[in-house]
Design an enzyme around this catalytic site. Structure first.
Site, PDB file in Angstrom:
ATOM      1  N   GLN A  19      34.103  37.837  48.034  1.00 42.08           N
ATOM      2  CA  GLN A  19      32.684  37.605  47.795  1.00 42.08           C
ATOM      3  C   GLN A  19      32.115  37.744  46.487  1.00 42.08           C
ATOM      4  O   GLN A  19      31.164  36.741  46.214  1.00 42.08           O
ATOM      5  CB  GLN A  19      32.021  38.791  48.601  1.00 42.08           C
ATOM      6  N   GLU A 142      33.590  45.990  47.790  1.00 44.01           N
ATOM      7  CA  GLU A 142      32.254  46.555  47.809  1.00 44.01           C
ATOM      8  C   GLU A 142      31.821  47.690  47.974  1.00 44.01           C
ATOM      9  O   GLU A 142      31.041  48.695  47.356  1.00 44.01           O
ATOM     10  CB  GLU A 142      31.805  45.866  49.262  1.00 44.01           C
ATOM     11  N   ASP A 171      29.238  43.491  45.759  1.00 45.23           N
ATOM     12  CA  ASP A 171      29.656  41.996  45.813  1.00 45.23           C
ATOM     13  C   ASP A 171      28.478  40.794  45.074  1.00 45.23           C
ATOM     14  O   ASP A 171      28.727  40.737  43.955  1.00 45.23           O
ATOM     15  CB  ASP A 171      30.268  41.593  47.205  1.00 45.23           C
ATOM     16  N   GLY A 250       9.582  54.716  45.198  1.00 45.70           N
ATOM     17  CA  GLY A 250       8.560  54.791  43.854  1.00 45.70           C
ATOM     18  C   GLY A 250       7.421  55.953  43.919  1.00 45.70           C
ATOM     19  O   GLY A 250       7.922  56.958  44.603  1.00 45.70           O
ATOM     20  N   GLY A 251       6.484  55.628  43.572  1.00 43.69           N
ATOM     21  CA  GLY A 251       5.365  56.695  43.637  1.00 43.69           C
ATOM     22  C   GLY A 251       4.790  56.690  44.923  1.00 43.69           C
ATOM     23  O   GLY A 251       3.422  57.630  45.072  1.00 43.69           O
TER      24      GLY A 251
HETATM   25  N1  COA Z   1      48.241  30.542  42.484  1.00 47.93           N
HETATM   26  C1  COA Z   1      49.329  31.684  42.446  1.00 47.93           C
HETATM   27  N2  COA Z   1      48.817  32.897  42.213  1.00 47.93           N
HETATM   28  C2  COA Z   1      47.777  33.308  42.449  1.00 47.93           C
HETATM   29  C3  COA Z   1      46.622  32.097  42.691  1.00 47.93           C
HETATM   30  C4  COA Z   1      47.133  30.791  42.809  1.00 47.93           C
HETATM   31  N3  COA Z   1      46.224  29.930  43.039  1.00 47.93           N
HETATM   32  N4  COA Z   1      45.617  32.965  43.004  1.00 47.93           N
HETATM   33  C5  COA Z   1      45.927  34.207  42.956  1.00 47.93           C
HETATM   34  N5  COA Z   1      47.125  34.459  42.746  1.00 47.93           N
HETATM   35  C6  COA Z   1      47.740  35.660  42.354  1.00 47.93           C
HETATM   36  C7  COA Z   1      47.133  36.607  40.970  1.00 47.93           C
HETATM   37  O1  COA Z   1      47.673  36.152  39.949  1.00 47.93           O
HETATM   38  C8  COA Z   1      47.673  37.977  41.385  1.00 47.93           C
HETATM   39  O2  COA Z   1      49.062  37.807  41.048  1.00 47.93           O
HETATM   40  P1  COA Z   1      49.844  39.240  40.444  1.00 47.93           P
HETATM   41  O3  COA Z   1      48.904  40.400  40.737  1.00 47.93           O
HETATM   42  O4  COA Z   1      51.229  39.155  41.125  1.00 47.93           O
HETATM   43  O5  COA Z   1      49.876  39.062  38.936  1.00 47.93           O
HETATM   44  C9  COA Z   1      47.794  37.813  42.992  1.00 47.93           C
HETATM   45  O6  COA Z   1      47.435  36.510  43.399  1.00 47.93           O
HETATM   46  C10 COA Z   1      46.774  38.847  43.628  1.00 47.93           C
HETATM   47  O7  COA Z   1      45.629  38.883  43.215  1.00 47.93           O
HETATM   48  P2  COA Z   1      44.393  40.146  43.163  1.00 47.93           P
HETATM   49  O8  COA Z   1      43.244  39.495  42.595  1.00 47.93           O
HETATM   50  O9  COA Z   1      45.043  41.276  42.810  1.00 47.93           O
HETATM   51  O10 COA Z   1      44.453  39.909  44.884  1.00 47.93           O
HETATM   52  P3  COA Z   1      44.422  41.520  45.867  1.00 47.93           P
HETATM   53  O11 COA Z   1      44.358  40.986  47.188  1.00 47.93           O
HETATM   54  O12 COA Z   1      45.562  42.476  45.683  1.00 47.93           O
HETATM   55  O13 COA Z   1      43.151  42.254  45.353  1.00 47.93           O
HETATM   56  C11 COA Z   1      40.667  42.556  44.998  1.00 47.93           C
HETATM   57  C12 COA Z   1      41.727  41.761  45.907  1.00 47.93           C
HETATM   58  C13 COA Z   1      39.309  41.999  45.484  1.00 47.93           C
HETATM   59  C14 COA Z   1      40.837  44.017  45.292  1.00 47.93           C
HETATM   60  C15 COA Z   1      41.115  42.308  43.448  1.00 47.93           C
HETATM   61  O14 COA Z   1      41.092  40.900  43.307  1.00 47.93           O
HETATM   62  C16 COA Z   1      39.820  42.809  42.603  1.00 47.93           C
HETATM   63  O15 COA Z   1      39.641  44.062  42.481  1.00 47.93           O
HETATM   64  N6  COA Z   1      39.085  41.875  42.047  1.00 47.93           N
HETATM   65  C17 COA Z   1      38.128  42.222  41.175  1.00 47.93           C
HETATM   66  C18 COA Z   1      36.889  43.078  41.635  1.00 47.93           C
HETATM   67  C19 COA Z   1      36.230  42.167  42.808  1.00 47.93           C
HETATM   68  O16 COA Z   1      35.820  41.224  42.526  1.00 47.93           O
HETATM   69  N7  COA Z   1      36.266  42.884  43.951  1.00 47.93           N
HETATM   70  C20 COA Z   1      35.237  42.397  44.979  1.00 47.93           C
HETATM   71  C21 COA Z   1      35.975  41.263  45.848  1.00 47.93           C
HETATM   72  S1  COA Z   1      34.608  40.700  46.793  1.00 47.93           S
END
Ligand code: COA
Length: 419
Positions: A19, A142, A171, A250-251
């Protein structure tokens, strides 16, 4: 309506998911940017599959955050996929990502590498915590951000646990901050010709919305009490800002008050605000003319210790009025108030439809229209038209062709599963 969209010509690589990032790029797409969502072949953004309401069709979670975009599937961990991304970086203006910490570096696209490829690139990131923060390695969603940013400890009732808000303070709010950062960097680039890195941490974006609670902590440290909180004067304070229930931040005191039907309708309430200077109209509106000039009621200090008795009196006045009838009376007295709106009422609200804040969009994959939010920002010369979110990889071939790939090369990229 034919219109020149302000961000037309700005090319954005949308490397976002879930998101926070998608909310940012959707906003920029509404205003005319060419936003190309880069998704993993086969699966795409995880929200395409989450909480589906129609089997095999993109979920509303996805459709409501990815309108007006194009979708390119690309495995950026394969050499061929990396090459495609490099070409895109060379000719784009902005890249937005919200992967877990370090994911982009591991993929081979560090900030240094991106600058090498395109010194004008604006690289925009969302992370849970800021760079150098002792939690910078954490993945964040979130509610984690709401807890880390001070919202949860100050939301809810004093006799319950810390509470998260349904509003996406972590988010979408972070995405909106990032959009401001990107537009600022674009304006900066017009002056310097150089791109830059823009980062927003979800914790910081939540905190930015919780600033009045930081104000209250400082007041509490100094004064020992917070007079506008329900805990004053009959309850107790500790050394941290307490949860204030539905008290006004607020106030001016305010509270959620019951209306006719509250026993069966969970949303038969209004929010009522007691502005300091508007006491006589309140007294007249609720039929308590004698309170208007009574020194026991006509100053904020005089009302302070009996504010909940006053709210109880107003509730008594409200008991034969629906929330909408009550607001129609109170608006004539200039009293800041509103009905507590359910999502069903919001979905059908004629004013929100008329203003474009709620829109219906055709979607070929779902086979029916879906309801979504339109731009909450209104312009005199721009009315963003909300179009459907793309199907997974819907624009892969056209994007590759625009990057200079021949038909044969595109076919080879498909065969190798790089796209
Ligand atoms: N091709 C190849 N690999 C891809 C890709 C693509 N098109 N898109 C994503 N990936 C890979 C990434 O490189 C990553 O690889 P690695 O960790 O092995 O190096 C992997 O997919 C996972 O990415 P990640 O973002 O860590 O996913 P997750 O599902 O484990 O975590 C979140 C999800 C949201 C917790 C994490 O992305 C995060 O903390 N983001 C930052 C904060 C954020 O925006 N959070 C709110 C989301 S609403």
């Amino acid at each position: 309506m034919s219109q020149t969209l302000p961000l037309a010509g700005i090319k954005i690589i949308d490397f976002t998911h879930v998101q926070a990032g998608p909310a940012c790029t959707q906003l920029l797409a509404w205003f005319g940017a060419d936003v190309i969502k880069v998704e993993r072949p086969g699966s795409g953004d995880v929200t395409r599959n989450q909480l589906r309401d129609i089997p095999d069709a993109d979920a509303l979670y996805f459709t409501m955050l990815n309108s007006n975009k194009r979708s390119l599937t690309l495995d950026t961990k394969t050499p061929a996929g990396k090459e495609v991304l490099e070409r895109m970086i060379k000719e784009s203006d902005v890249m937005v990502e919200n992967f877990g910490p370090g994911a982009l570096d591991r993929m081979g696209f560090s900030w240094a590498r991106i600058q090498e490829l395109n010194p004008g690139m604006i690289m925009a990131s969302v992370k849970g915590f800021s760079e150098g923060h002792h939690y910078e390695d954490l993945k964040v969603y979130e509610n984690v951000a709401q807890c880390a940013g001070g919202a949860a400890s100050t939301t809810g009732f004093w006799d319950g646990p810390p509470t998260v808000s349904a509003a996406a303070l972590g988010d979408t709010n972070t995405g909106m901050h990032l959009a401001i950062g990107i537009l600022t960097a674009l304006m900066g680039r017009q002056k310097t010709g150089k791109g830059q890195k823009v980062a927003v941490a979800m914790q910081d974006a939540v905190l930015n919305l919780c600033r009045v609670k930081l104000r209250d902590q400082q007041r509490l440290d100094k004064l020992g009490v917070l007079k506008e909180y329900p805990q004053y004067p009959h309850g107790t304070f500790t050394d941290v800002v307490p949860r204030g229930g539905n008290a006004g931040g607020g106030g001016q005191p305010g509270w959620v008050l019951k209306c006719k039907g509250w026993e069966t309708d969970p949303n038969a309430y209004i929010y009522f605000t007691v502005q300091d200077h508007a006491w006589p109209p309140i007294a007249h509106a609720i039929g308590k003319d004698e309170w208007a000039n009574d020194p026991a009621y006509n100053t904020p200090d005089a009302r302070q210790d009996k504010i909940f008795d006053i709210f109880a009196t107003i509730e008594d006045w409200l008991k034969d009025k629906t929330k909408f009838e009550a607001v129609d009376i109170l608006r004539k007295f200039d009293i800041p108030c509103a009905p507590v709106m359910s999502m069903k009422e919001i979905a059908n609200d004629p004013s929100l439809r008329a203003s474009g804040s709620i829109v219906e969009v055709e979607h070929k994959g779902r086979g029916e229209k879906y309801l979504t939010v339109g731009s909450p920002i209104k312009f005199s010369d721009l009315k963003p038209e909300i179009t459907a979110s793309p199907l997974l990889g819907e624009h892969t071939d056209e994007v590759l062709a625009s990057l200079g790939y021949s038909k044969e090369e595109i076919a080879a990229l498909h065969t190798s599963k790089a796209v």
